[in-house]
Enzyme design. Structure first.
Site, PDB file in Angstrom:
ATOM      1  N   TYR A  26       0.833  -1.209   0.000  1.00 17.78           N
ATOM      2  CA  TYR A  26       0.000   0.000   0.000  1.00 17.78           C
ATOM      3  C   TYR A  26       0.867   1.259   0.000  1.00 17.78           C
ATOM      4  O   TYR A  26       0.642   2.183  -0.780  1.00 17.78           O
ATOM      5  CB  TYR A  26      -0.922  -0.022   1.213  1.00 17.78           C
ATOM      6  CG  TYR A  26      -1.885   1.138   1.287  1.00 17.78           C
ATOM      7  CD1 TYR A  26      -3.024   1.165   0.480  1.00 17.78           C
ATOM      8  CD2 TYR A  26      -1.679   2.194   2.167  1.00 17.78           C
ATOM      9  CE1 TYR A  26      -3.918   2.216   0.542  1.00 17.78           C
ATOM     10  CE2 TYR A  26      -2.569   3.250   2.239  1.00 17.78           C
ATOM     11  CZ  TYR A  26      -3.690   3.259   1.437  1.00 17.78           C
ATOM     12  OH  TYR A  26      -4.573   4.304   1.499  1.00 17.78           O
ATOM     13  N   LYS A  38       1.055   4.143  -2.938  1.00 19.12           N
ATOM     14  CA  LYS A  38       0.690   5.529  -2.677  1.00 19.12           C
ATOM     15  C   LYS A  38       1.879   6.477  -2.873  1.00 19.12           C
ATOM     16  O   LYS A  38       1.699   7.639  -3.262  1.00 19.12           O
ATOM     17  CB  LYS A  38       0.105   5.669  -1.274  1.00 19.12           C
ATOM     18  CG  LYS A  38      -1.247   4.989  -1.111  1.00 19.12           C
ATOM     19  CD  LYS A  38      -2.294   5.543  -2.067  1.00 19.12           C
ATOM     20  CE  LYS A  38      -3.679   5.007  -1.798  1.00 19.12           C
ATOM     21  NZ  LYS A  38      -4.706   5.582  -2.705  1.00 19.12           N
TER      22      LYS A  38
END
Length: 246
Positions: A154, A158
């Protein structure tokens, strides 16, 4: 500079932060495309938005699929005559410590969060360039700035969204298209509601303002970035985190 935006695509907007963004932009008078893999929820959100007096469509979209993304953008152009605003909000998590993280969970998170943002921006910008107007807002995360244990996939996705934002901002600025990113911190959503109380409390201790954020806190910043007030703002990352990132 006199161009009046008429339409916005908000991915992952059936619920949570994406829904708050879609509702906020509808209040500005934009017609909204509610894009989500959760089609039934997307239809409900679109019906709610139409009560504010604008038009809204629900489009089932897997943002990691180029054909789905093309259909999303084509549908928006056909329905509203333009693609003026794109908010890349769709995202998923598959958390685990790196040593236990499966290759499939790595690939899936990168495909949705990073590749999906790229595909949507690529498709929308082709129309925006012809219009000589566009506003793209990518939803990143403080995890992409700070790194988060148990979120290697993640956080990487990002962080990639932030780099993508800066690259696109440089490429598209000459066509009056701004590209910016927002990095939310701990925001109260359906996703965070599932966390244990002690985990929530631990997050709060890391926030100087002493509270969790709300989806509206993020939506308000999106509203600013697509407004005329931000016409000279591009390639930046705004942390909406109560001070977690300074």
């Amino acid at each position: 500079m006199d161009y009046e935006p008429k339409s916005a695509i908000v991915t992952g907007s059936a619920q949570g932060i994406g829904k708050a963004i879609a509702v906020k932009l509808a209040e500005r008078g934009l017609n909204i495309v509610v894009s989500d893999i959760l089609y039934d929820e997307a239809k409900k959100t679109a019906m709610e938005i139409e009560q504010s007096g604008v038009k809204a469509l629900a489009v089932k979209t897997d943002v990691s699929n180029a054909q789905d993304v093309k259909a999303l953008v084509d549908t928006t152009k056909e329905a509203f005559g333009s693609v003026d605003v794109l908010v890349n909000n769709a995202g998923i998590t598959r958390d685990n410590l790196s040593m236990r993280l499966s290759e499939s969970d790595w690939d899936l998170v990168l495909a949705v969060n990073l590749k999906g943002s790229f595909l949507c921006a690529q498709a929308a910008s082709k129309i925006m360039m012809k219009q000589k107007y566009g506003r793209i807002v990518n939803i990143s995360s403080v995890s992409g700035i700070l790194g988060t244990a148990g979120q290697a996939n993640y956080a990487s996705s990002k962080a990639g969204v932030i780099a993508l934002t800066k690259a696109l901002a440089r490429e598209l600025a000459g066509r009056n298209i701004t590209v910016n990113a927002i990095a939310p911190g701990f925001i109260v959503t359906e996703m965070t509601d599932k966390l244990a109380d002690n985990v929530k409390e631990e997050y709060i201790t890391q926030i100087p303002l002493g509270r969790a954020g709300t989806p509206l806190d993020v939506a308000n910043v999106v509203d600013f970035l697509i407004s005329p007030a931000a016409s000279y703002v591009t390639g930046i990352v705004i942390s909406v985190s109560g001070g977690m990132v300074m």
